[in-house]
Design a protein around this motif. Sequence first.
Motif, PDB file in Angstrom:
ATOM      1  N   VAL A 290       0.871  -1.173   0.000  1.00 50.69           N
ATOM      2  CA  VAL A 290       0.000   0.000   0.000  1.00 50.69           C
ATOM      3  C   VAL A 290       0.908   1.222   0.000  1.00 50.69           C
ATOM      4  CG1 VAL A 290      -1.709   1.321   1.302  1.00 50.69           C
ATOM      5  CG2 VAL A 290      -1.919  -1.164   1.137  1.00 50.69           C
ATOM      6  N   ALA A 291       0.901   1.963  -1.113  1.00 49.40           N
ATOM      7  CA  ALA A 291       1.792   3.111  -1.259  1.00 49.40           C
ATOM      8  C   ALA A 291       1.349   4.255  -0.358  1.00 49.40           C
ATOM      9  CB  ALA A 291       1.833   3.558  -2.724  1.00 49.40           C
ATOM     10  N   TYR A 292       0.052   4.527  -0.356  1.00 51.76           N
ATOM     11  CA  TYR A 292      -0.500   5.502   0.588  1.00 51.76           C
ATOM     12  C   TYR A 292      -2.008   5.323   0.646  1.00 51.76           C
ATOM     13  CZ  TYR A 292      -1.647   8.376  -3.558  1.00 51.76           C
ATOM     14  OH  TYR A 292      -2.140   8.824  -4.753  1.00 51.76           O
ATOM     15  N   ALA A 293      -2.597   5.944   1.661  1.00 52.12           N
ATOM     16  CA  ALA A 293      -4.036   5.804   1.862  1.00 52.12           C
ATOM     17  C   ALA A 293      -4.593   7.091   2.446  1.00 52.12           C
ATOM     18  CB  ALA A 293      -4.329   4.630   2.793  1.00 52.12           C
ATOM     19  N   THR A 294      -5.832   7.400   2.106  1.00 51.01           N
ATOM     20  CA  THR A 294      -6.528   8.555   2.662  1.00 51.01           C
ATOM     21  C   THR A 294      -7.934   8.136   3.061  1.00 51.01           C
ATOM     22  OG1 THR A 294      -7.315   9.231   0.476  1.00 51.01           O
ATOM     23  CG2 THR A 294      -5.248  10.214   1.252  1.00 51.01           C
ATOM     24  N   ARG A 295      -8.565   8.949   3.871  1.00 49.90           N
ATOM     25  CA  ARG A 295      -9.965   8.723   4.238  1.00 49.90           C
ATOM     26  C   ARG A 295     -10.819   9.610   3.348  1.00 49.90           C
ATOM     27  NH1 ARG A 295     -12.434   7.564   9.377  1.00 49.90           N
ATOM     28  NH2 ARG A 295     -14.643   7.159   8.975  1.00 49.90           N
ATOM     29  N   GLY A 296     -11.693   9.009   2.547  1.00 49.50           N
ATOM     30  CA  GLY A 296     -12.512   9.763   1.618  1.00 49.50           C
ATOM     31  C   GLY A 296     -13.724  10.396   2.290  1.00 49.50           C
ATOM     32  N   ILE A 297     -14.376  11.305   1.586  1.00 52.19           N
ATOM     33  CA  ILE A 297     -15.573  11.946   2.137  1.00 52.19           C
ATOM     34  C   ILE A 297     -16.722  10.947   2.264  1.00 52.19           C
ATOM     35  CG2 ILE A 297     -14.973  14.260   1.300  1.00 52.19           C
ATOM     36  CD1 ILE A 297     -16.906  13.805  -1.025  1.00 52.19           C
ATOM     37  N   ASP A 298     -16.584   9.796   1.591  1.00 51.36           N
ATOM     38  CA  ASP A 298     -17.588   8.731   1.714  1.00 51.36           C
ATOM     39  C   ASP A 298     -17.352   7.875   2.954  1.00 51.36           C
ATOM     40  OD1 ASP A 298     -15.293   7.430   0.915  1.00 51.36           O
ATOM     41  OD2 ASP A 298     -16.115   6.627  -0.950  1.00 51.36           O
ATOM     42  N   GLY A 299     -16.311   8.210   3.728  1.00 52.76           N
ATOM     43  CA  GLY A 299     -16.035   7.479   4.956  1.00 52.76           C
ATOM     44  C   GLY A 299     -15.192   6.235   4.762  1.00 52.76           C
ATOM     45  N   LEU A 300     -14.833   5.916   3.521  1.00 54.00           N
ATOM     46  CA  LEU A 300     -14.046   4.722   3.227  1.00 54.00           C
ATOM     47  C   LEU A 300     -12.560   5.061   3.144  1.00 54.00           C
ATOM     48  CD1 LEU A 300     -16.301   3.270   0.364  1.00 54.00           C
ATOM     49  CD2 LEU A 300     -16.368   2.671   2.787  1.00 54.00           C
ATOM     50  N   GLN A 301     -11.734   4.044   3.325  1.00 55.64           N
ATOM     51  CA  GLN A 301     -10.306   4.218   3.053  1.00 55.64           C
ATOM     52  C   GLN A 301     -10.095   4.151   1.540  1.00 55.64           C
ATOM     53  OE1 GLN A 301      -6.870   3.027   5.436  1.00 55.64           O
ATOM     54  NE2 GLN A 301      -8.146   1.354   6.227  1.00 55.64           N
ATOM     55  N   ASN A 302      -9.320   5.079   1.020  1.00 58.42           N
ATOM     56  CA  ASN A 302      -8.959   5.080  -0.392  1.00 58.42           C
ATOM     57  C   ASN A 302      -7.472   4.750  -0.468  1.00 58.42           C
ATOM     58  OD1 ASN A 302      -8.452   5.715  -3.113  1.00 58.42           O
ATOM     59  ND2 ASN A 302     -10.067   7.254  -3.129  1.00 58.42           N
ATOM     60  N   VAL A 303      -7.138   3.574  -0.975  1.00 57.43           N
ATOM     61  CA  VAL A 303      -5.750   3.124  -0.953  1.00 57.43           C
ATOM     62  C   VAL A 303      -5.181   3.010  -2.358  1.00 57.43           C
ATOM     63  CG1 VAL A 303      -6.069   1.890   1.221  1.00 57.43           C
ATOM     64  CG2 VAL A 303      -6.326   0.657  -0.925  1.00 57.43           C
ATOM     65  N   GLN A 304      -3.884   3.249  -2.435  1.00 60.15           N
ATOM     66  CA  GLN A 304      -3.142   3.121  -3.683  1.00 60.15           C
ATOM     67  C   GLN A 304      -2.155   1.973  -3.496  1.00 60.15           C
ATOM     68  OE1 GLN A 304      -4.460   5.479  -5.742  1.00 60.15           O
ATOM     69  NE2 GLN A 304      -5.536   6.238  -3.932  1.00 60.15           N
ATOM     70  N   VAL A 305      -2.204   0.998  -4.397  1.00 59.02           N
ATOM     71  CA  VAL A 305      -1.391  -0.213  -4.226  1.00 59.02           C
ATOM     72  C   VAL A 305      -0.371  -0.326  -5.349  1.00 59.02           C
ATOM     73  CG1 VAL A 305      -1.447  -2.729  -4.023  1.00 59.02           C
ATOM     74  CG2 VAL A 305      -3.348  -1.363  -3.117  1.00 59.02           C
ATOM     75  N   ASP A 306       0.877  -0.588  -4.953  1.00 63.45           N
ATOM     76  CA  ASP A 306       1.931  -0.874  -5.919  1.00 63.45           C
ATOM     77  C   ASP A 306       2.163  -2.378  -5.977  1.00 63.45           C
ATOM     78  OD1 ASP A 306       2.223   1.833  -6.195  1.00 63.45           O
ATOM     79  OD2 ASP A 306       4.130   1.961  -5.097  1.00 63.45           O
ATOM     80  N   LYS A 307       2.603  -2.845  -7.145  1.00 69.62           N
ATOM     81  CA  LYS A 307       3.023  -4.235  -7.293  1.00 69.62           C
ATOM     82  C   LYS A 307       4.423  -4.234  -7.888  1.00 69.62           C
ATOM     83  CE  LYS A 307       1.877  -8.754  -9.227  1.00 69.62           C
ATOM     84  NZ  LYS A 307       1.005  -9.532 -10.133  1.00 69.62           N
ATOM     85  N   ASN A 308       5.334  -4.897  -7.192  1.00 71.65           N
ATOM     86  CA  ASN A 308       6.734  -4.943  -7.613  1.00 71.65           C
ATOM     87  C   ASN A 308       7.284  -3.538  -7.902  1.00 71.65           C
ATOM     88  OD1 ASN A 308       6.794  -7.791  -7.438  1.00 71.65           O
ATOM     89  ND2 ASN A 308       5.863  -7.940  -9.473  1.00 71.65           N
ATOM     90  N   GLY A 309       6.890  -2.580  -7.039  1.00 67.34           N
ATOM     91  CA  GLY A 309       7.417  -1.225  -7.122  1.00 67.34           C
ATOM     92  C   GLY A 309       6.752  -0.322  -8.131  1.00 67.34           C
ATOM     93  N   GLU A 310       5.750  -0.829  -8.839  1.00 65.04           N
ATOM     94  CA  GLU A 310       5.068  -0.032  -9.861  1.00 65.04           C
ATOM     95  C   GLU A 310       3.604   0.164  -9.482  1.00 65.04           C
ATOM     96  OE1 GLU A 310       6.497   1.323 -12.492  1.00 65.04           O
ATOM     97  OE2 GLU A 310       8.467   0.450 -12.021  1.00 65.04           O
TER      98      GLU A 310
END
Length: 431
Positions: A230-250
């Motif tokens: 998980v490269a980074y994550a934020t809490r959205g206005i919808d109350g959910l976690q919004n995550v960005q995922v990398d695979k093998n560094g990309e």
Amino acid sequence: MNYSETLDYLFTRLPMFQRTGPAAYKNTLANTLLLDEYYAHPHRMFKTIHVAGTNGKGSVSHMLASVLQAAGYKTGLYTSPHLKDFRERIRIDGKMMGEKDVVAWVENYRTNNELWKIEPSFFELTVAMAFDYFAQQKVDVAVIEVGLGGRLDSTNIITPEVGIITNIGLDHTNLLGETLELIAREKAGIIKQNVPVVIGETQEATKAVFLRKAQEVNAPIYFADQEYKVAYATRGIDGLQNVQVDKNGEPFYRDMKLDLLGFYQHKNLPTVLKATELLNAQGFKIDEPNLRTGLQQVREKTGLQGRWQVIGANPMVVCDTGHNLDGIKEVVEQINSTPHKNLHFVFGTVGDKNPDKVLALLPKNASYYFVKANIERALDAEALKQHAADFGLVGDAYRSVNEGFEKAKVNAGENDLVFVGGSTFVVAEIL
């Protein structure tokens, strides 16, 4: 028997770890194998995924079940312990086993056991019930969470499509071993011949144990956190976690939403993603929209509770079932990252574990409400208060979980944070 009488039989007549602790643990699969034979090997009637580990196995199990449901599979889910209702342990597509089904199954078992003469533990019988129910209901696949350990756990008669070990921590050391290596050996007992296994977190103390076991049984082994992050994550206005995922560094998955709000889910998500990838390689059909939908609707699809669960606002009220050293460490990190003025901590624990390492982690700048859950294993609240004082934790003892919880809510201002935890049983009572 009616449902209440059936539960009374299960909870009081059978040795139950949830109630009495280590005395209920059986270090043999003998009863499980007998029950499996008498019920005609029901676990062979459906595909399985086996999930072990010290922390995160419940979340990973529910996340996988939700993803499988989103992909259209009739999905069984066996987990433990339950929080509010025994039937939480046995679900199909998120729906708990019916009360009438539980009653009928137990009555049938009691009648047959007059001949069989088995003396199972609560957990052994519950596993047999789950496997038989899943077979009767013709599920396509069942996600099976290990109860304790792995090698001698009652669930360990299955040969899954994929095995998963989330991580290893120091928990149940009196039963599983005093070191990470010894505990890892017990957990590695779920690794089966030629069955791929996913290790969630790479740990230097345990990596060699898993590699050695996998080599012994020719099991392909994958360390999820070496591929997905998980490269980074934020809490959205919808109350959910919004995550960005990398695979093998990309960059790989962008704007993936999670309805589970714990920061520790960032460790569980790579495990789920790698397991899903392996399931697809073995003939399952889980596409990206299924994956995204399943992860966004875990609580709705599976009924998961008690994982950084927000149950109140102004003041914010949160509960979490994290209870061992690693679990509490994650909880404290998230408390520290959650904006609040004053912290009110409703805390209880069990009496058959040394609480010192956990108490040493807890924030000192909090008002504590020490409580005793309504089970035999729970540590007396006054004794807990006195012990906690040695670690600079100040508060009062209360006769019940709810009394302490209500007092915390009364004392808290609207910008404060009320946290409830320390034990699964404490969380169960306030839910």
